[in-house]
Motif scaffolding. Structure first.
Motif, short mmCIF file in Angstrom:
data_model
loop_
_atom_site.label_atom_id
_atom_site.label_comp_id
_atom_site.label_asym_id
_atom_site.label_seq_id
_atom_site.Cartn_x
_atom_site.Cartn_y
_atom_site.Cartn_z
N ARG A 15 0.22 -4.28 12.08
CA ARG A 15 0.41 -3.39 10.93
C ARG A 15 -0.75 -3.52 9.94
N THR A 16 -1.21 -4.76 9.74
CA THR A 16 -2.31 -4.98 8.82
C THR A 16 -3.59 -4.31 9.30
N VAL A 17 -3.88 -4.44 10.60
CA VAL A 17 -5.08 -3.83 11.17
C VAL A 17 -5.02 -2.31 11.05
N ILE A 18 -3.87 -1.73 11.35
CA ILE A 18 -3.73 -0.27 11.28
C ILE A 18 -3.93 0.22 9.85
N LEU A 19 -3.27 -0.43 8.89
CA LEU A 19 -3.39 -0.01 7.49
C LEU A 19 -4.81 -0.24 6.96
N TYR A 20 -5.45 -1.28 7.48
CA TYR A 20 -6.84 -1.53 7.07
C TYR A 20 -7.72 -0.33 7.43
N PHE A 21 -7.59 0.16 8.65
CA PHE A 21 -8.41 1.29 9.07
C PHE A 21 -8.00 2.58 8.36
N VAL A 22 -6.72 2.71 8.01
CA VAL A 22 -6.28 3.88 7.25
C VAL A 22 -6.93 3.87 5.86
N VAL A 23 -6.88 2.71 5.19
CA VAL A 23 -7.47 2.60 3.85
C VAL A 23 -8.98 2.78 3.92
N LEU A 24 -9.61 2.20 4.95
CA LEU A 24 -11.06 2.36 5.11
C LEU A 24 -11.44 3.83 5.30
N PHE A 25 -10.64 4.54 6.08
CA PHE A 25 -10.88 5.98 6.28
C PHE A 25 -10.76 6.74 4.97
N VAL A 26 -9.74 6.42 4.20
CA VAL A 26 -9.52 7.10 2.92
C VAL A 26 -10.69 6.84 1.96
N ILE A 27 -11.13 5.58 1.87
CA ILE A 27 -12.24 5.24 0.98
C ILE A 27 -13.52 5.96 1.39
N ARG A 28 -13.75 6.06 2.70
CA ARG A 28 -14.94 6.74 3.20
C ARG A 28 -14.90 8.24 2.88
N VAL A 29 -13.73 8.83 3.03
CA VAL A 29 -13.58 10.26 2.73
C VAL A 29 -13.76 10.53 1.24
N MET A 30 -13.32 9.60 0.41
CA MET A 30 -13.49 9.75 -1.04
C MET A 30 -14.96 9.88 -1.41
N ILE B 232 -0.55 7.02 1.44
CA ILE B 232 -1.98 6.84 1.20
C ILE B 232 -2.75 8.13 1.46
N LEU B 233 -2.41 8.81 2.55
CA LEU B 233 -3.08 10.08 2.88
C LEU B 233 -2.74 11.16 1.86
N THR B 234 -1.54 11.08 1.29
CA THR B 234 -1.17 12.03 0.23
C THR B 234 -2.04 11.82 -1.00
N LEU B 235 -2.30 10.56 -1.34
CA LEU B 235 -3.19 10.27 -2.46
C LEU B 235 -4.61 10.76 -2.18
N LEU B 236 -5.02 10.65 -0.93
CA LEU B 236 -6.34 11.15 -0.56
C LEU B 236 -6.42 12.66 -0.77
N PHE B 237 -5.39 13.37 -0.33
CA PHE B 237 -5.35 14.82 -0.52
C PHE B 237 -5.37 15.16 -2.00
N LEU B 238 -4.60 14.40 -2.79
CA LEU B 238 -4.56 14.64 -4.24
C LEU B 238 -5.93 14.40 -4.87
N GLU B 239 -6.62 13.35 -4.43
CA GLU B 239 -7.94 13.04 -4.98
C GLU B 239 -8.95 14.14 -4.65
N VAL B 240 -8.94 14.61 -3.40
CA VAL B 240 -9.87 15.67 -3.00
C VAL B 240 -9.57 16.96 -3.76
N LEU B 241 -8.28 17.28 -3.92
CA LEU B 241 -7.88 18.49 -4.64
C LEU B 241 -8.31 18.43 -6.10
N ILE B 242 -8.02 17.31 -6.76
CA ILE B 242 -8.37 17.19 -8.18
C ILE B 242 -9.87 17.15 -8.38
N SER B 243 -10.60 16.51 -7.44
CA SER B 243 -12.06 16.50 -7.54
C SER B 243 -12.61 17.91 -7.44
N PHE B 244 -12.03 18.71 -6.56
CA PHE B 244 -12.46 20.10 -6.41
C PHE B 244 -12.17 20.89 -7.68
N LEU B 245 -10.97 20.68 -8.25
CA LEU B 245 -10.61 21.39 -9.48
C LEU B 245 -11.49 20.93 -10.65
#
Length: 236
Positions: free
Chosen positions: A7-22, A63-76
């Motif tokens: 679970r830790t490894v999976i969430l690590y890569f999820v968070v890493l993906f989110v940070i990279r997309v940010m 976490i992915l919802t927060l990513l979507f929110l960040e991208v949306l607000i950054s665009f706005l």
């Protein structure tokens, strides 16, 4: 134990993906919105790891919802200056034409001692040397000195200055950075020729090799100081 590890490894890569997309810009400026977002991401990633009864997908979805929110607000924020100012704040002028803006200092809850400390960190020990001081939205202080206190440049002195390049690391701990070598317009054969002058036949013998802004090559071999190596092979 194995489940927690997976679970830790999976969430690590999820968070890493989110940070990279940010994006790198978000990590560098760290506006209040991005700071809160990172804290929330860290908390949401920790919950499924600590509580095995919480489905892993729940944490990843949040976490992915927060990513979507960040991208949306950054665009706005790009489209609307009002939204950008609301979320990230606006720069505050603390020193204007050499005069302290007491109202803005009070509004930002900044004491004179705090201001003086920040000016010293910017190499301006006296307020009298400063024309403008602006507290940026990310909390950094930008300082514009008075004209008579500005550092001299070659242009001010009428001295011609040649164009400089960005310093580039070519070899680090024995690893060749081919992309940087190509960026400088150099071939690998050139680098090998220069290294051979220092009796270096393999990249593994090099701790650090880089081009400076003056287009000069610097080599630091492993196990020996560069000064010792240059004594063995004099530079012509």
């Amino acid at each position: 134990m194995l489940i927690i590890l997976i679970r830790t490894v999976i969430l690590y890569f999820v968070v890493l993906f989110v940070i990279r997309v940010m994006g790198k810009a978000e990590l560098s400026k760290m506006d209040p919105f991005e700071m809160v977002l990172l804290f929330m991401i860290a908390e949401l990633a920790a919950i499924p790891i600590e509580s095995l009864d919480i489905p892993l997908i729940n944490g990843a979805a949040a976490i992915l919802t927060l990513l979507f929110l960040e991208v949306l607000i950054s665009f706005l924020s790009i489209k609307s200056t009002k939204i950008n100012a609301l979320l990230n704040g606006k720069p505050s002028i603390l020193i204007d034409h050499g005069n302290l803006n007491l109202k803005e200092l009070k509004s930002q809850r900044i004491t004179i001692d705090d201001l003086m400390e920040q000016l010293r960190l910017k190499n301006y020990p006296s307020i009298a040397d400063v024309d403008y001081a602006v507290l940026e939205a990310n909390g950094d202080l930008s300082v514009i000195p008075k004209p008579e206190k500005s550092p001299l440049t070659p242009e001010d002195m009428g001295i011609p200055a040649s164009s400089e390049i960005m310093p580039m690391v070519l070899i680090s701990d024995g690893i060749l950075y081919k992309r940087n070598l190509s960026f400088l317009g150099k071939e690998e054969a050139y680098l090998k020729k220069e290294l051979s002058k220092l009796k270096i036949n393999d990249y593994s013998q090099v701790f650090l090799c880089f081009f400076d802004e003056k287009k000069q090559l610097h080599v630091y071999p492993k196990g020996k100081s560069r000064k010792e190596m240059l004594k063995e092979v004099p530079i012509k």
